[in-house]
Scaffold this active site. Structure first.
Site, PDB file in Angstrom:
ATOM      1  N   HIS A   1       0.894  -6.848 -23.163  1.00 20.75           N
ATOM      2  CA  HIS A   1      -0.163  -5.993 -23.723  1.00 20.75           C
ATOM      3  C   HIS A   1      -0.419  -6.263 -25.204  1.00 20.75           C
ATOM      4  O   HIS A   1      -1.557  -6.470 -25.624  1.00 20.75           O
ATOM      5  CB  HIS A   1       0.207  -4.509 -23.567  1.00 20.75           C
ATOM      6  CG  HIS A   1       0.459  -4.086 -22.155  1.00 20.75           C
ATOM      7  ND1 HIS A   1      -0.137  -4.694 -21.073  1.00 20.75           N
ATOM      8  CD2 HIS A   1       1.232  -3.090 -21.646  1.00 20.75           C
ATOM      9  CE1 HIS A   1       0.277  -4.092 -19.956  1.00 20.75           C
ATOM     10  NE2 HIS A   1       1.104  -3.133 -20.282  1.00 20.75           N
TER      11      HIS A   1
ATOM     12  N   ALA B   1       0.802  -1.229   0.000  1.00 26.06           N
ATOM     13  CA  ALA B   1       0.000   0.000   0.000  1.00 26.06           C
ATOM     14  C   ALA B   1       0.829   1.269   0.000  1.00 26.06           C
ATOM     15  O   ALA B   1       0.334   2.337  -0.355  1.00 26.06           O
ATOM     16  CB  ALA B   1      -0.941   0.002   1.209  1.00 26.06           C
ATOM     17  N   SER B   2       2.104   1.178   0.371  1.00 25.37           N
ATOM     18  CA  SER B   2       2.934   2.388   0.430  1.00 25.37           C
ATOM     19  C   SER B   2       3.636   2.650  -0.905  1.00 25.37           C
ATOM     20  O   SER B   2       4.322   3.648  -1.066  1.00 25.37           O
ATOM     21  CB  SER B   2       3.979   2.265   1.541  1.00 25.37           C
ATOM     22  OG  SER B   2       4.828   1.157   1.267  1.00 25.37           O
TER      23      SER B   2
ATOM     24  N   ASP C   1       8.123  -5.606 -20.884  1.00 24.25           N
ATOM     25  CA  ASP C   1       7.298  -4.558 -20.289  1.00 24.25           C
ATOM     26  C   ASP C   1       5.990  -4.350 -21.051  1.00 24.25           C
ATOM     27  O   ASP C   1       4.958  -4.086 -20.451  1.00 24.25           O
ATOM     28  CB  ASP C   1       8.099  -3.242 -20.242  1.00 24.25           C
ATOM     29  CG  ASP C   1       7.496  -2.228 -19.290  1.00 24.25           C
ATOM     30  OD1 ASP C   1       7.084  -2.628 -18.185  1.00 24.25           O
ATOM     31  OD2 ASP C   1       7.427  -1.035 -19.642  1.00 24.25           O
TER      32      ASP C   1
END
Length: 519
Positions: A269, A44-45, A264
């Site tokens: 994608h 979460a950080s 990447d």
């Protein structure tokens, strides 16, 4: 999609019906908007959580698309308060003045728990915290979002399985890429996940599958008689799938260098888009029927070799300003002399009856001349030419971003007295045709799909395995032989060698036509 009124149960059930997915709530829990749900963001950080996960949760909450009885937990090593978390996320949340009250409600439902990723005891304490938000019966649904670096992935998933699974209700795990670095590491990761969770509990997120125009591919292809008869080798000369970015690594070169442009963008994608463009018509809209067809297409593609690709790496533009002035190797976080490509053009061939002989050209890169993601389907030359070679090829273009659009490039008589001809377009620009519709962010659709139990737009383990089979030999070859990428200037179209390979792959670039994006 943008349901702003009514309660969450009504909104969600409407969306669930539209998803038409029979495999919802696979672990036996019937949909109940009032059943407790806990969404836990691990990491979460981090950057991903503040830029994507929390803004997405806020937008879904704002639009009443989440279950009524929900709370949110953040978990990370950093010691901080919910208020600290709120400050980190705020600039990405896009809060309008009239939404402030709703925004306060959202943060009141948020909690934060600091703990180590390798400590079973910390996860047991997290589980106790989560249980506080669940009734005594223990019936609740838990959704874990892993916004984590790959290095802690295995230990975190083991701890989750051992300590934090819902006792009665479903548990779902959302996994972010990278899904391994090659076929071997990806298989190890898939086997690890399979030893802990059922496939229907795992949601491998590829945000491109949440984009409006990628989701529209199915409808365009199989919902229109005008396209489907010509969607094959008899009519199509080549297909170009592009993702261009006009910026470099922006100081994140250290992370990028570990993976490179192929891992990447291309292996995930662009291959996802390719499989949707090329697959056969599925038996139904059931997620597994669709994913079965995607896998069949990938199985027909042989692994890539160095002859099939052009690799590039950007260098600074002496006339550029700011970042444009610096090359990839000028980024201090990039190892000296790195041969990691920032540009790749690859030509794939699908060895089946529909596509035999049609090149599928995948192109992606950083520090190029524009921001663009699109699919360009180029048709063959008109047979029996009576116009003295003036006709140019038709193209069906699906613009994914920016400015979602579908347009067809076609020849028409020039208006007026002359009998000349020119290129023009049949144009469906979303910003023009659907002015009042606000399109959701890709992550919004996908996280909502997870709540609804629909895996249609998520990557299955066998899809992943086939995509890695195609790219792993090439990746290993470039790394073992230390292949040096071709330099190209920041802000250019990429290496000239790539344009040459496109031309050889039966794609004609005329340079005489420019599609004007209508507003």
């Amino acid at each position: 999609m943008a349901v702003r009124n009514g309660n969450a149960e009504e909104s969600l059930s409407l969306i669930r019906k539209s998803l038409r997915s029979p495999n919802m709530d696979l672990q036996g829990t019937h949909f109940d908007g009032n059943l407790p749900h806990v969404f836990i963001t691990l990491g979460a950080s981090g950057d991903l959580a503040k830029k994507k996960t929390y803004p997405t949760l806020w937008w879904l909450f704002r639009d009443c698309l989440l279950p009524n009885n929900i709370c949110f937990y953040g978990y990370a090593r950093t010691k901080m308060s919910v208020n600290d978390l709120r400050q980190k996320c705020h600039q990405y949340m896009k809060v309008k003045p009239e939404e402030k009250e709703r925004y306060e409600e959202f943060w009141k439902l948020n909690h934060y728990f600091a703990g180590n990723y390798d400590s079973r005891k910390d996860f047991e304490l997290l589980n106790q915290e989560l249980s506080r938000h669940e009734p005594n019966t223990g019936v609740a649904n838990r959704l874990f979002y892993l916004a984590l670096p790959p290095s802690v992935f295995e230990v975190v998933t083991v701890n989750l399985k051992n300590t934090c699974f819902a006792k009665r209700g479903w548990t779902r795990i959302v996994v972010e890429k990278p899904f391994g670095k090659d076929a071997q590491t990806s298989e190890a990761l898939s086997n690890h996940l399979a030893s802990l969770f059922k496939e229907e509990q795992i949601y491998r997120i590829d945000h491109y599958l949440g984009k409006e125009m990628v989701q529209n591919l199915m409808t365009l292809r199989f919902g229109n008689r005008i396209f489907s008869p010509t969607w094959n080798r008899d009519f199509i000369s080549s297909i170009l799938i592009t993702c261009k970015e006009p910026f470099g690594t922006q100081g994140r070169g250290g992370y990028f260098d570990e993976f490179g442009i192929i891992r990447d963008v291309m292996q995930n994608h662009l291959m996802q888009i390719l499989s949707l463009v090329a697959m056969e018509k599925p038996a139904s809209c059931h997620p597994d029927d669709i994913r079965n067809e995607k896998v069949k297409v990938l199985k027909c593609i042989r692994p890539l070799t160095l002859d099939d690709v052009v690799l590039g790496q950007y260098i600074g533009n002496p006339d550029g300003e700011g970042e444009a002035n610096t090359g990839y190797l000028d980024d201090p976080t990039v190892p000296k002399g790195s041969n990691t490509p920032t540009y790749c053009l690859a030509v794939l061939n699908i060895n089946n009856e529909r596509w035999d002989g049609v090149p599928f050209i995948l192109r992606c890169g950083k520090a190029l001349n524009e921001r663009k993601a699109e699919v360009r389907i180029q048709y063959q030359d008109v047979p029996g030419d009576i116009f003295d070679g003036k006709t140019k090829r038709n193209e069906l273009v699906i613009r994914v971003q920016p400015g979602e659009a579908v347009y067809i490039k076609m020849m028409t008589k020039t208006p007026g007295m002359t009998f000349d001809m020119e290129e023009t377009e049949l144009d469906l620009t979303y910003g023009n045709r659907y002015k009042s519709v606000s399109l959701p962010d890709a992550y919004e659709r996908l996280i909502l799909d997870v709540f609804c139990g629909s895996q249609m737009h998520f990557v299955r383990s066998d899809e992943l395995s086939e995509a890695w089979r195609i790219f792993t030999p090439l990746l290993h070859m470039t790394e073992k032989q230390n292949i040096k990428p071709i330099p190209y200037v920041y802000g250019s179209r990429g290496p000239q060698e790539a344009d040459e390979l496109i031309r050889k792959s039966n794609f004609k670039y005329y340079g005489s036509y420019k599609w004007i994006k209508h507003h």
